[in-house]
Design a protein around this motif. Structure first.
Motif, PDB file in Angstrom:
ATOM      1  N   VAL A 172      58.515 -11.428  12.557  1.00 52.04           N
ATOM      2  CA  VAL A 172      57.919 -11.999  13.689  1.00 52.04           C
ATOM      3  C   VAL A 172      57.904 -11.840  14.735  1.00 52.04           C
ATOM      4  CG1 VAL A 172      58.457 -14.199  13.315  1.00 52.04           C
ATOM      5  CG2 VAL A 172      56.274 -13.833  14.000  1.00 52.04           C
ATOM      6  N   GLY A 173      57.029 -11.373  15.718  1.00 51.18           N
ATOM      7  CA  GLY A 173      57.220 -11.180  17.178  1.00 51.18           C
ATOM      8  C   GLY A 173      57.770  -9.623  17.402  1.00 51.18           C
ATOM      9  N   THR A 174      57.690  -8.889  16.368  1.00 52.75           N
ATOM     10  CA  THR A 174      58.188  -7.554  16.728  1.00 52.75           C
ATOM     11  C   THR A 174      56.985  -6.558  16.572  1.00 52.75           C
ATOM     12  OG1 THR A 174      58.201  -7.005  14.177  1.00 52.75           O
ATOM     13  CG2 THR A 174      60.584  -7.640  15.493  1.00 52.75           C
ATOM     14  N   PRO A 175      57.174  -5.255  17.315  1.00 54.26           N
ATOM     15  CA  PRO A 175      55.970  -4.214  17.498  1.00 54.26           C
ATOM     16  C   PRO A 175      55.545  -3.978  16.192  1.00 54.26           C
ATOM     17  CG  PRO A 175      57.659  -3.831  19.104  1.00 54.26           C
ATOM     18  CD  PRO A 175      58.292  -4.756  18.373  1.00 54.26           C
ATOM     19  N   GLN A 176      56.610  -3.974  15.039  1.00 53.54           N
ATOM     20  CA  GLN A 176      56.153  -3.263  13.771  1.00 53.54           C
ATOM     21  C   GLN A 176      55.142  -4.363  13.044  1.00 53.54           C
ATOM     22  OE1 GLN A 176      59.599  -3.480  14.861  1.00 53.54           O
ATOM     23  NE2 GLN A 176      59.534  -1.250  15.305  1.00 53.54           N
ATOM     24  N   PHE A 177      55.721  -5.788  13.310  1.00 54.55           N
ATOM     25  CA  PHE A 177      54.520  -6.721  12.805  1.00 54.55           C
ATOM     26  C   PHE A 177      53.212  -6.620  13.157  1.00 54.55           C
ATOM     27  CE2 PHE A 177      52.551 -10.840  12.653  1.00 54.55           C
ATOM     28  CZ  PHE A 177      52.715 -11.209  11.497  1.00 54.55           C
ATOM     29  N   ASP A 178      53.117  -6.338  14.647  1.00 58.42           N
ATOM     30  CA  ASP A 178      51.718  -6.010  15.070  1.00 58.42           C
ATOM     31  C   ASP A 178      51.244  -4.933  14.410  1.00 58.42           C
ATOM     32  OD1 ASP A 178      49.831  -6.793  17.224  1.00 58.42           O
ATOM     33  OD2 ASP A 178      50.303  -4.898  18.051  1.00 58.42           O
ATOM     34  N   LYS A 179      51.994  -3.882  14.550  1.00 57.95           N
ATOM     35  CA  LYS A 179      51.480  -2.484  13.796  1.00 57.95           C
ATOM     36  C   LYS A 179      50.890  -2.722  12.385  1.00 57.95           C
ATOM     37  CE  LYS A 179      52.680   2.399  13.058  1.00 57.95           C
ATOM     38  NZ  LYS A 179      53.814   3.304  13.351  1.00 57.95           N
ATOM     39  N   ALA A 180      51.859  -3.584  11.568  1.00 52.83           N
ATOM     40  CA  ALA A 180      51.338  -3.675  10.338  1.00 52.83           C
ATOM     41  C   ALA A 180      50.012  -4.588  10.269  1.00 52.83           C
ATOM     42  CB  ALA A 180      52.644  -4.564   9.644  1.00 52.83           C
ATOM     43  N   SER A 225      51.762 -15.220   8.966  1.00 55.92           N
ATOM     44  CA  SER A 225      52.877 -14.773   9.640  1.00 55.92           C
ATOM     45  C   SER A 225      53.813 -15.787   9.773  1.00 55.92           C
ATOM     46  CB  SER A 225      52.607 -14.202  10.950  1.00 55.92           C
ATOM     47  OG  SER A 225      51.854 -15.287  11.901  1.00 55.92           O
ATOM     48  N   SER A 226      54.916 -15.530  10.233  1.00 60.22           N
ATOM     49  CA  SER A 226      56.293 -16.641  10.315  1.00 60.22           C
ATOM     50  C   SER A 226      56.376 -17.669   8.955  1.00 60.22           C
ATOM     51  CB  SER A 226      55.886 -17.605  11.703  1.00 60.22           C
ATOM     52  OG  SER A 226      57.065 -18.260  12.139  1.00 60.22           O
ATOM     53  N   GLU A 227      56.081 -17.138   8.076  1.00 62.21           N
ATOM     54  CA  GLU A 227      56.363 -17.904   6.651  1.00 62.21           C
ATOM     55  C   GLU A 227      58.023 -18.246   6.653  1.00 62.21           C
ATOM     56  OE1 GLU A 227      57.799 -18.456   2.592  1.00 62.21           O
ATOM     57  OE2 GLU A 227      58.181 -16.804   4.146  1.00 62.21           O
ATOM     58  N   GLU A 228      58.675 -17.147   7.144  1.00 61.81           N
ATOM     59  CA  GLU A 228      60.334 -17.129   6.970  1.00 61.81           C
ATOM     60  C   GLU A 228      60.810 -18.201   7.969  1.00 61.81           C
ATOM     61  OE1 GLU A 228      61.667 -15.734   4.696  1.00 61.81           O
ATOM     62  OE2 GLU A 228      60.530 -13.935   3.905  1.00 61.81           O
ATOM     63  N   GLN A 229      59.786 -18.510   9.119  1.00 57.13           N
ATOM     64  CA  GLN A 229      60.737 -19.518  10.099  1.00 57.13           C
ATOM     65  C   GLN A 229      59.812 -20.949   9.669  1.00 57.13           C
ATOM     66  OE1 GLN A 229      59.399 -16.272  11.035  1.00 57.13           O
ATOM     67  NE2 GLN A 229      61.618 -15.739  10.925  1.00 57.13           N
ATOM     68  N   VAL A 268      37.197 -19.404  -2.232  1.00 62.46           N
ATOM     69  CA  VAL A 268      38.338 -19.063  -3.088  1.00 62.46           C
ATOM     70  C   VAL A 268      39.297 -18.096  -2.152  1.00 62.46           C
ATOM     71  CG1 VAL A 268      39.027 -18.153  -5.217  1.00 62.46           C
ATOM     72  CG2 VAL A 268      36.653 -19.142  -5.181  1.00 62.46           C
ATOM     73  N   MET A 269      40.455 -18.508  -2.104  1.00 64.57           N
ATOM     74  CA  MET A 269      41.527 -17.590  -1.194  1.00 64.57           C
ATOM     75  C   MET A 269      42.480 -16.993  -1.943  1.00 64.57           C
ATOM     76  SD  MET A 269      42.101 -19.768   2.329  1.00 64.57           S
ATOM     77  CE  MET A 269      42.849 -18.077   3.251  1.00 64.57           C
ATOM     78  N   LEU A 270      42.801 -15.843  -1.545  1.00 64.84           N
ATOM     79  CA  LEU A 270      43.921 -15.037  -1.946  1.00 64.84           C
ATOM     80  C   LEU A 270      45.112 -15.382  -0.890  1.00 64.84           C
ATOM     81  CD1 LEU A 270      41.236 -12.917  -2.760  1.00 64.84           C
ATOM     82  CD2 LEU A 270      42.932 -11.620  -3.838  1.00 64.84           C
ATOM     83  N   SER A 271      46.244 -15.403  -1.035  1.00 63.70           N
ATOM     84  CA  SER A 271      47.406 -15.758  -0.349  1.00 63.70           C
ATOM     85  C   SER A 271      48.598 -15.089  -0.336  1.00 63.70           C
ATOM     86  CB  SER A 271      47.578 -17.332  -0.345  1.00 63.70           C
ATOM     87  OG  SER A 271      48.632 -17.749   0.514  1.00 63.70           O
ATOM     88  N   ALA A 272      49.348 -14.622   0.602  1.00 57.83           N
ATOM     89  CA  ALA A 272      50.581 -13.955   0.730  1.00 57.83           C
ATOM     90  C   ALA A 272      51.083 -14.044   2.321  1.00 57.83           C
ATOM     91  CB  ALA A 272      50.716 -12.883   0.050  1.00 57.83           C
ATOM     92  N   HIS A 273      52.278 -14.220   2.701  1.00 58.23           N
ATOM     93  CA  HIS A 273      52.998 -14.065   3.694  1.00 58.23           C
ATOM     94  C   HIS A 273      53.042 -12.640   4.011  1.00 58.23           C
ATOM     95  CE1 HIS A 273      57.367 -13.637   3.199  1.00 58.23           C
ATOM     96  NE2 HIS A 273      57.492 -14.217   2.130  1.00 58.23           N
ATOM     97  N   PHE A 274      52.729 -12.199   5.384  1.00 60.69           N
ATOM     98  CA  PHE A 274      52.797 -10.950   5.756  1.00 60.69           C
ATOM     99  C   PHE A 274      54.125 -10.451   6.398  1.00 60.69           C
ATOM    100  CE2 PHE A 274      50.664  -7.535   8.329  1.00 60.69           C
ATOM    101  CZ  PHE A 274      50.499  -6.617   7.315  1.00 60.69           C
ATOM    102  N   ASP A 275      54.990 -11.526   6.981  1.00 53.29           N
ATOM    103  CA  ASP A 275      56.050 -11.150   7.629  1.00 53.29           C
ATOM    104  C   ASP A 275      57.160 -11.163   6.759  1.00 53.29           C
ATOM    105  OD1 ASP A 275      55.852 -14.123   7.026  1.00 53.29           O
ATOM    106  OD2 ASP A 275      57.572 -14.324   8.254  1.00 53.29           O
ATOM    107  N   SER A 276      58.477 -10.816   7.159  1.00 54.17           N
ATOM    108  CA  SER A 276      59.574 -10.305   6.407  1.00 54.17           C
ATOM    109  C   SER A 276      60.736 -10.625   7.334  1.00 54.17           C
ATOM    110  CB  SER A 276      59.647  -8.907   5.734  1.00 54.17           C
ATOM    111  OG  SER A 276      59.967  -7.988   6.737  1.00 54.17           O
ATOM    112  N   TRP A 277      61.895 -10.601   6.883  1.00 53.58           N
ATOM    113  CA  TRP A 277      63.167 -10.310   7.595  1.00 53.58           C
ATOM    114  C   TRP A 277      63.240  -8.845   7.622  1.00 53.58           C
ATOM    115  CZ3 TRP A 277      65.399 -13.783  10.451  1.00 53.58           C
ATOM    116  CH2 TRP A 277      65.222 -15.005  10.278  1.00 53.58           C
ATOM    117  N   ASP A 278      64.257  -8.421   8.176  1.00 55.71           N
ATOM    118  CA  ASP A 278      64.262  -6.892   8.708  1.00 55.71           C
ATOM    119  C   ASP A 278      65.535  -6.215   8.322  1.00 55.71           C
ATOM    120  OD1 ASP A 278      65.636  -8.129  10.809  1.00 55.71           O
ATOM    121  OD2 ASP A 278      64.855  -6.572  12.340  1.00 55.71           O
TER     122      ASP A 278
END
Length: 516
Positions: free
Chosen positions: A57-65, A342-346, A293-303
């Motif tokens: 989260v907060g990186t250009p790669q997250f925004d690009k994704a 986003s920011s699930e990891e935090q 009805v929702m599908l759910s998964a966090h998009f962010d990761s550690w790097d």
């Protein structure tokens, strides 16, 4: 497929399922066919993991994704948007080069931790081990010794072999001896840090202020060649994780007063506060558009790697399920949403922000299905403490092919999850959020938050099964004539305190994070 021409009794209501069943059989078979014959999972995985890479989260790669996922949904005819909910410390990872230059030349395996400060030029210096002092006063006297040196603040590893390797090959006495040494060493190192008067978080800052050239750590993940890569606490000097094998080498050389020197060059950029967002996709309902009805998964990761199983695989499962649903079930009864958080990891921040910002969706949520923990096929579903969960989820599972369904253990009503992944944000708000728990594939040791969480760890057969399962559960929940009731089961009490069990409470999202 199961024959659905029977009567279901749900929440005391008798309903005929003949037409529901006939439609279900057709749609379910189309879901299976599309997932099996036209899977997009390898292509999606390559584009996201190999092409874009980690999504801190907060990186250009997250925004690009995020832009990639939004565009991909739109190419499938699915409405999608990036929904801003806050901002985060912006940071961009650069190169990491670490080499031992004395007493011999050796390239070191390691990387800077997330949010580590960038270096203007390479620095060559001796290594020094955190001293074992009597107390904080003695530590303050020793502290000037770190000036201009790279300080090693992790214990010397006792063994680089995982326990299952020891268990298979060692004599029992050798295995027991190793574990005793490791336990004693771990406790001794914990006390070594405690006696400095600092914690593992504040120690690096104290060393930085004392003029250290950099901080060296090792966070071994209990498997061959694998470390966990988290965040740095320093502001001006680099913090790097060095692989167990090389960390042990440097430690032994330093301990034996051979004065090893290493050169570190790490590059990174601070980007200030940058917007952070969830990616939300939508297929509008035709009969009950204001139920969801929702599908759910966090998009962010550690790097430390590319976040393939945490949570690339969950992300890909939900994207593939949405693609399939749009193709074979384009006019759902209820509105189908997908949330990529986003920011699930935090601290589950993206999903917590969504719950805060969309009370109308939370109040009218039929069910949410979340997948997070790795590449394996789904093997566990809990009712999360909802009294009637078994009536509904069991019925929905009946539509799932037996080859997938028979592997799944259910626990009804279960207990509500208080954290761990994004479904818990909804459960805390009394909304039916369910975790699709997967088979391990050594997730905890080898891929969870590690430098080895990469494309090659994906098991695509399992991933395809998960996409089929998710699509069918979402379809069945959308079509169900009855709304999921939110009655709560009586929770078991705390055996230590004698207090009755309590439902988890909502936690506010951190909407300006990473700066502390």
């Amino acid at each position: 497929m199961k024959n659905f021409n029977k009567l279901f009794f749900v929440a005391g209501i008798c309903m005929s399922s003949v037409s529901y069943a006939q439609t279900s059989n057709t749609v379910v078979s189309h879901i299976v066919k599309e997932a099996t014959e036209n899977s997009q999972l390898p292509t999606l995985a390559h584009e996201l993991l190999d092409g874009i890479g980690p999504r801190l989260v907060g990186t250009p790669q997250f925004d690009k994704a995020g832009k990639w996922a939004t565009d991909k949904y739109k190419s499938w005819g699915i409405t999608a948007r990036q929904e801003k909910w806050g901002d985060w410390r912006g940071w961009e990872r650069g190169i990491s080069h670490i080499d031992m230059v004395y007493p011999r030349i050796h390239s070191i395996e390691g990387t800077q931790l997330a949010w580590s400060p960038g270096m203007k030029k390479p620095v060559t210096a001796e290594t020094i081990i955190l001293a074992d002092v009597a107390d904080s006063t003695a530590f303050a006297k020793w502290l000037p010794a770190v000036k201009g040196k790279f300080v090693m603040i992790s214990m010397n590893p006792v063994s680089g072999r995982p326990d299952d390797n020891w268990k298979e090959f060692a004599l029992q006495g050798s295995f027991d001896k190793m574990k005793e040494e490791r336990t004693a060493g771990t406790e001794a190192w914990r006390n070594r840090i405690k006696k400095t008067g600092y914690t593992t978080k504040t120690l690096a800052v104290a060393l930085e202020k004392a003029g250290a050239a950099g901080i060296i750590t090792n966070y071994w993940s209990q498997g061959f060649g694998v470390d966990k890569i988290f965040a740095a606490y320093t502001k001006t000097i680099p913090t790097v994780d060095i692989a167990l094998e090389d960390y042990g080498l440097l430690y032994r050389l330093t301990e034996n007063n051979e004065k090893p020197r290493i050169t570190i060059q790490t590059e990174s950029k601070e980007l200030g506060a940058v917007p952070t967002f969830n990616v939300i996709g939508e297929i509008k309902g035709t009969e009950k558009p204001n139920e969801y009805v929702m599908l759910s998964a966090h998009f962010d990761s550690w790097d430390g790697a590319t976040g393939a199983t945490d949570n690339g695989t969950g992300t890909l499962t939900m994207m593939e399920a949405m693609r399939i649903l749009k193709k074979v079930y384009p006019k759902p009864k209820r509105t189908i949403l997908v949330g990529h958080w986003s920011s699930e990891e935090q601290g589950l921040n993206g999903s917590r922000a969504f719950v805060e910002d969309h009370p109308e969706i939370v109040a009218n949520l039929q069910a949410l299905f979340n997948q997070d923990n790795g590449t394996g096929r789904v093997v566990n579903i809990s009712g999360q403490g909802f009294a009637k969960a078994g009536d509904f989820i069991s019925k929905w599972l009946e539509a799932v092919p037996d080859t997938i369904r028979h592997q799944i253990k259910t626990n009804f009503p279960g207990s509500p999850g208080g954290g761990g992944s994004d479904f818990a944000s909804f459960v805390a708000a009394d909304a039916p959020g369910f975790s699709l728990g997967s088979n391990s594939w050594s997730y905890g040791n080898y891929t969870w938050h590690t430098n080895r969480d990469t494309y090659d760890k994906i098991v695509f057969d399992d991933l395809r099964s998960n996409a089929i399962l998710t699509a069918i559960l979402v379809y069945m929940a959308s079509e169900d004539p009855n709304k999921f009731p939110r009655d709560k089961a009586e929770l078991p009490g705390n055996s230590n305190t004698g207090q009755p069990g309590k439902w988890p409470q909502p936690v506010k999202a951190n909407r300006h994070g990473g700066f502390e």
